[in-house]
Design an enzyme around this catalytic site. Structure first.
Site, PDB file in Angstrom:
ATOM      1  N   SER A  83       0.917  -1.297   0.054  1.00  0.00           N
ATOM      2  CA  SER A  83      -0.120   0.096   0.077  1.00  0.00           C
ATOM      3  C   SER A  83       0.867   1.342   0.067  1.00  0.00           C
ATOM      4  O   SER A  83       1.870   1.200   0.519  1.00  0.00           O
ATOM      5  CB  SER A  83      -0.822   0.133   1.211  1.00  0.00           C
ATOM      6  OG  SER A  83      -1.741  -1.292   1.227  1.00  0.00           O
TER       7      SER A  83
HETATM    8  N1  SAH Z   1      -0.077  -5.634   4.163  1.00  0.00           N
HETATM    9  C1  SAH Z   1       0.455  -5.770   3.025  1.00  0.00           C
HETATM   10  C2  SAH Z   1      -0.478  -5.549   1.710  1.00  0.00           C
HETATM   11  C3  SAH Z   1      -0.551  -6.715   0.734  1.00  0.00           C
HETATM   12  S1  SAH Z   1      -1.889  -6.694  -0.481  1.00  0.00           S
HETATM   13  C4  SAH Z   1       1.703  -4.963   2.867  1.00  0.00           C
HETATM   14  O1  SAH Z   1       2.012  -4.148   3.668  1.00  0.00           O
HETATM   15  O2  SAH Z   1       2.434  -5.402   1.750  1.00  0.00           O
HETATM   16  C5  SAH Z   1      -3.006  -7.776   0.395  1.00  0.00           C
HETATM   17  C6  SAH Z   1      -2.480  -9.235   0.654  1.00  0.00           C
HETATM   18  O3  SAH Z   1      -3.534  -9.862   1.172  1.00  0.00           O
HETATM   19  C7  SAH Z   1      -2.105 -10.091  -0.593  1.00  0.00           C
HETATM   20  O4  SAH Z   1      -0.808 -10.243  -0.435  1.00  0.00           O
HETATM   21  C8  SAH Z   1      -3.181 -10.904  -0.814  1.00  0.00           C
HETATM   22  O5  SAH Z   1      -2.295 -12.362  -1.109  1.00  0.00           O
HETATM   23  C9  SAH Z   1      -3.513 -11.267   0.766  1.00  0.00           C
HETATM   24  N2  SAH Z   1      -4.976 -11.967   1.032  1.00  0.00           N
HETATM   25  C10 SAH Z   1      -6.080 -11.614   0.308  1.00  0.00           C
HETATM   26  N3  SAH Z   1      -6.807 -12.482   0.857  1.00  0.00           N
HETATM   27  C11 SAH Z   1      -6.625 -13.134   2.054  1.00  0.00           C
HETATM   28  C12 SAH Z   1      -6.952 -14.104   2.732  1.00  0.00           C
HETATM   29  N4  SAH Z   1      -7.974 -14.580   3.041  1.00  0.00           N
HETATM   30  N5  SAH Z   1      -6.107 -14.500   3.879  1.00  0.00           N
HETATM   31  C13 SAH Z   1      -4.864 -14.073   4.178  1.00  0.00           C
HETATM   32  N6  SAH Z   1      -4.242 -13.182   2.893  1.00  0.00           N
HETATM   33  C14 SAH Z   1      -4.991 -12.711   2.053  1.00  0.00           C
END
Ligand code: SAH
Length: 219
Positions: A66
């Site tokens: 993000s």
């Molecule tokens: N907090 C992260 C943002 C990553 S984007 C950062 O600082 O980089 C969101 C992430 O959520 C992705 O990696 C995606 O694979 C994950 N995601 C989506 N659905 C999910 C679920 N049900 N359980 C765990 N992770 C999930």
């Protein structure tokens, strides 16, 4: 191209001064953590010189780290004081978990894509961020073994607030989550206090999809 460490430190200070403080990120602990955690280590080498820009960046597998402002806004909304146990759903690059780990006692973070989790863990280890625990799973079911959590943060957008997360939230507790359709979501701050749930929208955002039992059904 990789910049010298001092240039990353300067870029990070500029990020705090130009992107966060003017947009009402005022919590001192949040600003300090954003000014300390080396965001460039959470993106691929070729993108490191863009890591402190005012935008999200790709981290592989169609996912993103993000924008710094959104990380700071979500962190500030959790109102952490230092003693908390925090659950994050969506480890991704690991950057948000790293920021949280400077502000609370322990971070539990769940990711559904193995390769992202492996890479994030490498960075946590190299930084000696020892208070972050990780799990490969569908995070929409939470992580029941360590519940309740004083704060929960979901960094992917779902159609609703997953019920297991509300159940695993302590009382009092704060949950921050983007809720909406696949394109746009409201960033909601959900508070639980004396058994009552209150929801407030704090921003309009665009997150990748939360996929799982209590999220969207496919990628
Ligand atoms: N907090 C992260 C943002 C990553 S984007 C950062 O600082 O980089 C969101 C992430 O959520 C992705 O990696 C995606 O694979 C994950 N995601 C989506 N659905 C999910 C679920 N049900 N359980 C765990 N992770 C999930």
């Amino acid at each position: 191209m990789t910049l010298p460490t001092s240039d990353f430190a300067k870029a990070r200070a500029r990020m705090v001064g130009e992107q966060l403080i003017p947009r009402n990120i005022h919590d001192r602990a949040t600003l300090a953590a954003m000014g300390t955690v080396p965001r460039h280590l959470f993106v691929e080498g070729a993108m490191q010189d863009q890591a402190y820009g005012d935008f999200p960046l790709p981290i592989g597998r169609g996912q993103t780290i993000s924008q710094p402002y959104i990380v700071a806004l979500m962190t500030q909304a959790l109102n952490l004081k230092g003693h908390e146990s925090v659950l994050e759903i969506g480890t991704g690059s690991g950057y948000q978990a790293a920021v949280l780990s400077r502000l609370c006692a322990r971070v539990y973070t769940v990711e559904r894509i193995d390769s992202l989790l492996v890479q994030a863990r490498k960075v946590f280890d190299s930084l000696h961020y020892l208070n972050i625990l990780t799990k490969l799973d569908d995070g929409t079911n939470g992580w029941p073994e360590h519940a309740p959590y004083d704060a929960i943060i979901v960094t992917a957008g779902g159609p609703q607030v997953p019920e297991p997360l509300l159940e695993q939230l302590a009382d009092p507790g704060i949950l921050v989550i983007p809720v909406g359709d696949r394109g746009m979501q409201d960033l909601r701050q959900v508070t639980k206090k004396e058994g009552k749930i209150v929801e407030k929208t704090i921003e309009y955002v665009r997150f990748v999809s939360l996929i799982g039992d209590h999220g969207w059904q496919n990628g």
